[in-house]
Design a protein around this motif. Structure first.
Motif, short mmCIF file in Angstrom:
data_model
loop_
_atom_site.label_atom_id
_atom_site.label_comp_id
_atom_site.label_asym_id
_atom_site.label_seq_id
_atom_site.Cartn_x
_atom_site.Cartn_y
_atom_site.Cartn_z
N PRO A 1 3.23 2.84 -2.00
CA PRO A 1 3.24 3.34 -2.71
C PRO A 1 2.36 4.23 -3.43
O PRO A 1 2.76 5.44 -3.31
CB PRO A 1 3.91 2.50 -4.24
CG PRO A 1 4.31 1.56 -3.69
CD PRO A 1 3.30 1.31 -2.33
N ALA A 2 1.23 4.19 -3.23
CA ALA A 2 0.20 4.77 -3.55
C ALA A 2 -0.18 4.95 -2.83
O ALA A 2 -0.48 6.69 -3.31
CB ALA A 2 -0.97 3.81 -3.80
N MET A 3 -0.03 5.05 -1.53
CA MET A 3 -0.73 6.25 -0.15
C MET A 3 0.70 7.37 -0.22
O MET A 3 0.61 8.08 0.08
CB MET A 3 -0.35 5.60 1.32
CG MET A 3 -1.44 4.35 1.31
SD MET A 3 -2.83 4.81 0.73
CE MET A 3 -3.22 6.54 2.11
N VAL B 1 1.67 12.48 -0.79
CA VAL B 1 2.89 13.65 -0.98
C VAL B 1 1.86 14.72 -1.93
O VAL B 1 2.81 15.92 -1.90
CB VAL B 1 4.07 13.20 -1.63
CG1 VAL B 1 4.87 14.49 -2.36
CG2 VAL B 1 4.63 12.79 -0.08
N LEU B 2 0.86 14.22 -2.78
CA LEU B 2 0.66 15.27 -3.48
C LEU B 2 0.07 15.43 -3.06
O LEU B 2 -0.35 17.14 -3.46
CB LEU B 2 0.07 14.71 -4.99
CG LEU B 2 1.35 13.72 -6.22
CD1 LEU B 2 1.18 13.24 -6.83
CD2 LEU B 2 2.49 15.42 -6.55
N SER B 3 -0.59 15.66 -1.63
CA SER B 3 -2.08 16.39 -2.10
C SER B 3 -1.72 16.97 -0.72
O SER B 3 -3.17 18.18 -0.01
CB SER B 3 -3.09 15.01 -1.63
OG SER B 3 -3.16 13.94 -0.66
N ILE B 4 -1.13 16.86 -0.17
CA ILE B 4 -0.85 16.97 1.54
C ILE B 4 -0.79 19.07 1.61
O ILE B 4 -1.59 19.31 2.42
CB ILE B 4 0.32 16.03 2.69
CG1 ILE B 4 -0.38 16.72 4.23
CG2 ILE B 4 1.69 16.70 2.22
CD1 ILE B 4 -1.75 15.67 5.01
N PHE B 5 0.39 19.16 0.75
CA PHE B 5 0.49 20.55 0.94
C PHE B 5 -0.83 21.12 -0.04
O PHE B 5 -1.04 22.10 0.57
CB PHE B 5 1.92 20.47 -0.35
CG PHE B 5 1.92 21.93 -0.50
CD1 PHE B 5 2.12 22.28 -1.96
CD2 PHE B 5 2.42 22.66 0.76
CE1 PHE B 5 2.03 23.34 -2.28
CE2 PHE B 5 2.70 24.43 -0.17
CZ PHE B 5 2.20 24.58 -1.10
N SER C 1 0.43 -0.96 -0.24
CA SER C 1 0.36 0.04 0.16
C SER C 1 0.86 1.55 0.12
O SER C 1 0.20 2.97 -0.24
CB SER C 1 -1.03 -0.09 1.33
OG SER C 1 0.12 0.04 3.12
N VAL D 1 2.60 8.59 -3.10
CA VAL D 1 2.25 9.11 -4.54
C VAL D 1 0.84 10.42 -3.92
O VAL D 1 1.06 10.94 -4.08
CB VAL D 1 1.98 8.37 -5.26
CG1 VAL D 1 1.27 9.11 -5.93
CG2 VAL D 1 3.24 8.09 -5.72
N ILE D 2 0.03 9.13 -3.50
CA ILE D 2 -1.50 10.51 -2.79
C ILE D 2 -0.90 11.50 -2.00
O ILE D 2 -1.41 12.16 -1.96
CB ILE D 2 -2.57 9.79 -3.38
CG1 ILE D 2 -2.91 8.83 -2.07
CG2 ILE D 2 -2.99 8.89 -4.44
CD1 ILE D 2 -4.36 7.85 -1.71
#
Lengths: 403, 278, 294
Positions: free
Chosen positions: C15-17, C22-26, C13, C19-20
């Motif tokens: 890689p998916a978590m 890192v990209l969405s938290i900021f 889990s 990527v999403i």
């Protein structure tokens, strides 16, 4: 081991030196409005590329994307664009933010050959300040009419809005004809379509001190006339307007020349927009000027070359050459050029109309103002609100917008 | 045993009406794309009176549509492969009860939340992120943003597929000595192939038609994707170029339509599998 | 075994978590923070913290309230009709038993088209002059209707286009679900003397109720984001009747660079969808919690 390393180092050094030594042509990037403007730039750039050993890349984007791109890139220390196109109403917010290079300070001297009203658009403050952008593509709204319909009604091209209404009344409904077509789509279309009427009645959105005047007596009179025009005509979107007027279903409408005039031929008759309310009223300038300007981002990496390119793209020679690919000039000399005037007879009317045109209010908040004004105008013409109510609400909304 | 409400003939007619209603605008688009330019002004007949490929030619010659198609294919396929790889793996462990770990509940909520958040809100912050990372001149920002869109969707969708699989198959394979990974690759994946196909088509379509992120990240015409190329065909101060727009729509449809055609056998079974009760 | 399970789970889990997240938290923190500032992108001054002022301004703006109302109304109507029609067509197609494969492929096409193309093709079909629809009306003796500019029809015109585009989507999902219902249940019901209608009510619907809810949720999330059709065809008018929330956010946040204000509108939009999806989220959450324990 040491020997291999040394050899490797030498190899790398040689390679990198050859990479640096090769004369890479400089790449200039233009952020432009997608569509015909991109075609025009691509058609004329070859000579400049050869002369200056550079390549010119044109990025064509849709309106809001272009504006967004300009703003986003301005934050970067090293700009990605060397020339940007902008719609003239964007100038105030763009110059307020310091996005563009001050051309006057960079040594550019104003060229009197540009149509005065066009050149004024590129200055900040409007008309009097330093030049930040040059007019690239000229445009001004005109009155378009179907000659056959008008002559069948025995009418002359009207020079007052009362005259327009009279013709509309005479034509509308007979033989399935439409008297007048308004472009009543909410937002930028209806505002652009209504402003000439507002101005012809002596009204305006703001006065010199930025007080909001949209609920003045003149404005109400103008809006009432506009609604009467609709009562004697129809409300269409751009493509339908053009086809109606061009094929004789409708008598008259306002529009941008680029809709009707392709090459030298126009699909409808055209004239300056009436500047008076009634035949004996005071005459005001009434056409809406809409130029696409070109400026240089303040963070460009090729200032000298960019200035050169800008001058080249807006030069008389280039505009003359570009006329054949559909470009509309912004220079008096090109408008009055004998050879071109013969090919494009509409130049004379366009020049006169441009010199007599009015610019939209110069405020960074124009987008918001156009948005809310467009909503209230739409409310008025659909009957959802009365004219008085709509204009009163517009006043409040516009005042909120410029706070 | 009451008679059916509606006769068989009427039912067939209704289905035909639905098909015509659904397909007609697609036909219309196709017909606009192949009509000659002259025919496009004025009244249009039901059947094209002329046949011309000029709009397609125009798109390739003057609007660099070939570049756009190439970029769209590149971005969509790369992001789809990665999204499927990551998404399937994650969905599997989130679905199967035997995987217990602390973060499971939080992960599930996070994935659901991301599916719901509007992409428009993310555009600017992602731009700032990518700009600071110096990645703007590459296709990486676009691929990453497509992963951000598709991974939550794939996880969310595939969890239901995995949950629908009877656990007995895996249990008996485990008894036979299969490792976790062998269970996943040899037993589970072949069973969800239909669901996998369904979700790939939907994810492909989302990525293919994506405009918002493409517009904000693009730096040069060599990076254009198909939706961006289409957007410039509609301009305020010019008449709408119907022929080109229709041709662009047809060209955009071809890759997906091909993909769907090949996968149609799996598609429906897959969609039903995912829809089964929990 | 449990420990190995955990490790495997984390490996699968992450890689998916990663990527999403890192990209969405900021972006998420960005939106929440800046929604409480006066951040104007073109301003050289640093954005100032202004608390909930943006939110107050939002709800005080009659145009935002109108956009909100329009979006809710549009979503409710669109989803209702898409699911209803999808269901009806599924039943019809199931009973006809011919040409189903072809239909399933062809009906996907509207959903696959790019939004810009859909909008423009419909624009030409609804056009006053070249428009097929008005021509057809003319053949039957009716006057042409100004579909997109008439304040009484514009909203419904956009609604019809949306229903046109996504009913096939609902049809495909529901039809597939119906295929999973064992024939035995129908036979049993028929033997008990149930009419076709009763069979539908007591066999079909209960079996696919989960799917109906899922389709509804999917469509609610996506329809709430309605933007392209409205932006191209009506620009929010006439009389602001087709203005949507995303359009409002786009104008303020993107066109006018009011990032703070636009972020606040985005937050409001997200919260509303969360509320709308709440039922489903809780239900699926509980279902998984049960599965976790099981």
């Amino acid at each position: 081991m040491k020997k291999t390393l040394a050899l490797l180092l030498v190899l790398i050094l040689t390679l990198s030196m050859t990479a640096m030594a090769s004369a890479e042509p400089v790449k200039l990037v233009i952020a432009a409005r997608g569509g015909s403007h991109v075609d025009v730039i691509n058609a004329v750039k070859a000579d400049f590329e050869k002369e200056n050993n550079c390549t010119i890349e044109v990025l064509g984007l849709e309106n809001t994307d272009l504006k967004q791109k300009m703003a986003l890139d301005s934050r970067n220390a090293k700009g990605a664009y060397d020339i940007v196109m902008l719609d003239d109403p964007w100038m105030p917010e763009v110059t307020e933010a310091g996005l563009l290079l001050n051309l006057t300070q960079a040594g550019y001297a104003d060229d009197a050959d540009f149509v005065k009203t066009s050149l004024a658009l590129g200055k900040a403050p409007y008309g009097t300040g330093d030049t930040f952008a040059l007019p690239f593509a000229g445009n001004v709204t005109l009155l378009f009419y179907n000659e056959a319909v008008l002559s069948a009604a025995g009418a002359q091209v009207p020079d007052s809005w009362q005259g327009v209404l009279d013709i509309a009344k005479a034509v509308n409904g007979k033989d399935g004809k439409i008297g007048y077509v308004i472009r009543g789509q909410q937002g930028n279309p209806i505002v652009g379509d209504f402003l000439p009427v507002l101005w012809a009645y002596g009204g305006d959105i703001f006065d010199a001190d930025w007080n909001v005047l949209v609920d003045s007596a003149e404005a109400k009179a103008a809006l009432n006339l506009y609604i009467e025009l609709l009562a004697n005509g129809k409300n269409f979107e751009k493509n339908d307007i053009v086809s109606s007027v061009a094929n004789g279903t409708a008598a008259m409408s306002l529009g941008w020349p680029s809709w009707y005039i392709v090459g030298g031929a126009s699909t409808a008759g055209y004239a300056k927009i009436p500047g008076k309310a009634a035949p004996d009223s005071v005459e005001y300038p009434s056409g809406v000027i809409g130029n696409w300007l070109m400026g240089i981002p303040a963070n460009t990496q090729n200032t000298e070359l960019a200035i050169k390119l800008l001058t080249y793209l807006t030069s008389a020679a280039t505009q003359k050459a570009a006329a054949s690919v559909g470009a509309v000039p912004t220079r008096v000399s090109v408008f009055t050029d004998a050879e071109l005037s013969q090919k494009y007879p509409f130049y004379a009317t366009l020049l006169a109309a441009t010199e007599q045109s009015v610019e939209r209010p110069r405020t960074p908040k124009w987008g918001d103002i156009e948005n809310v004004f467009g909503i209230e105008l739409s409310n008025a013409i659909t009957g959802i609100k009365t004219v008085d109510q709509a204009l009163a609400d517009a006043k409040v909304a516009i005042e909120n917008a410029i706070k | 045993m009451r008679e059916t409400l509606v006769s068989r003939g009427t039912r067939k007619l209704l289905v035909a009406v639905f098909m015509v209603w659904t397909m007609f605008p697609v036909y219309w688009m196709l017909s606009l794309a192949i009509r000659g330019g002259g025919e496009l002004f004025g009244a249009l007949n039901l059947l094209p009176r002329s046949f011309s490929l000029e709009h397609f030619a125009d798109l390739f010659n003057t609007k660099a549509f070939d570049v756009a198609i190439g970029n769209s294919l590149q971005v969509t396929l790369i992001s789809l492969l990665l999204a499927l790889l990551f998404g399937m793996s994650c969905a599997y462990v989130l679905a199967r009860a035997r995987f217990r770990f602390k973060m499971k509940g939080a992960m599930l909520f996070w994935v659901l939340l991301l599916r719901i958040l509007p992409p428009i809100a993310f555009a600017l912050p992602l731009y700032i992120l990518m700009s600071d990372a110096g990645l703007l001149s590459t296709k990486i920002p676009l691929i990453l943003s497509h992963l951000l869109i598709n991974i939550p969707f794939i996880i969310w969708f595939m969890i239901t597929f995995f949950e629908a699989l009877p656990i007995e198959v895996e249990e008996s394979a485990a008894v036979d000595g299969a490792t976790e990974h062998q269970l996943f690759t040899r037993i589970v994946i072949p069973q969800v192939l239909p669901g996998l196909t369904a979700v790939s088509i939907l994810a492909f379509m989302t990525s293919w038609n994506e405009y918002l992120y493409a517009a904000i990240f693009v730096q040069s015409p060599s990076q254009f994707t198909i939706p961006l190329a289409l957007s410039t065909l509609n301009s305020e101060q010019e008449l709408t170029q119907w022929g080109n727009i229709a041709a662009g729509g047809v060209l955009s449809l071809v890759p997906i339509a091909l993909f769907v055609l090949f996968a149609q056998n799996f598609l429906i079974v897959g969609l039903s599998g995912g829809a089964v009760k929990e | 075994m449990k420990k190995k399970n955990s490790l495997y789970a984390y490996l699968m889990s992450s890689p998916a978590m990663l990527v999403i997240t890192v990209l969405s938290i900021f972006p998420l923190l960005f939106i929440i923070w800046y929604s409480m500032t006066d951040y104007y992108y073109l301003s050289r001054a640093k954005p100032a913290f202004i608390g909930l002022q943006n939110y107050k301004k939002l709800f005080a703006d009659p145009y935002f309230r109108q956009a909100l109302g329009n979006t809710l109304r549009f979503t409710a109507l669109a989803v209702f009709f898409e699911v209803l029609l999808g269901l009806m067509v599924s039943v019809l197609v199931k009973s006809v038993k011919q040409g189903q494969k072809l239909m399933r492929t062809l009906t996907l096409l509207p959903t696959l088209l790019p939004p810009v193309t859909v909008a423009l093709v419909w624009q030409i079909m609804l056009s006053n002059n070249f428009g097929l629809i008005n021509n057809l009306l003319g053949v039957f003796g009716f006057a042409p209707v100004n579909w997109l500019l008439d304040v009484n029809t514009a909203f419904y015109a956009i609604l019809v286009i949306d229903i046109w585009q996504y009913t096939p989507f609902a049809f495909l999902l529901l039809y597939a679900a119906m295929q999973g219902i064992p024939e035995g249940q129908y036979e049993a019901a028929a033997m008990d003397g149930a009419s076709k209608w009763a069979q539908f009510r007591f066999v079909t619907v209960p079996n696919i109720s989960r799917n109906i809810v899922m389709v509804m949720l999917l469509r609610v999330i996506d329809t709430f984001r309605l933007f392209d059709k409205v932006n191209i065809l009506t620009k929010g008018g006439p009389a602001n009747t087709t203005a949507t929330i995303t359009q409002y956010i786009y104008h303020n946040g993107v066109n006018m660079f009011k990032v703070g204000y636009g972020s606040a509108a985005s937050v409001v939009m997200t919260l509303i969808i969360l509320v709308l999806a709440y039922g489903y989220i809780r239900q699926s959450f509980n279902a998984r919690k049960r599965a976790l324990k099981g």
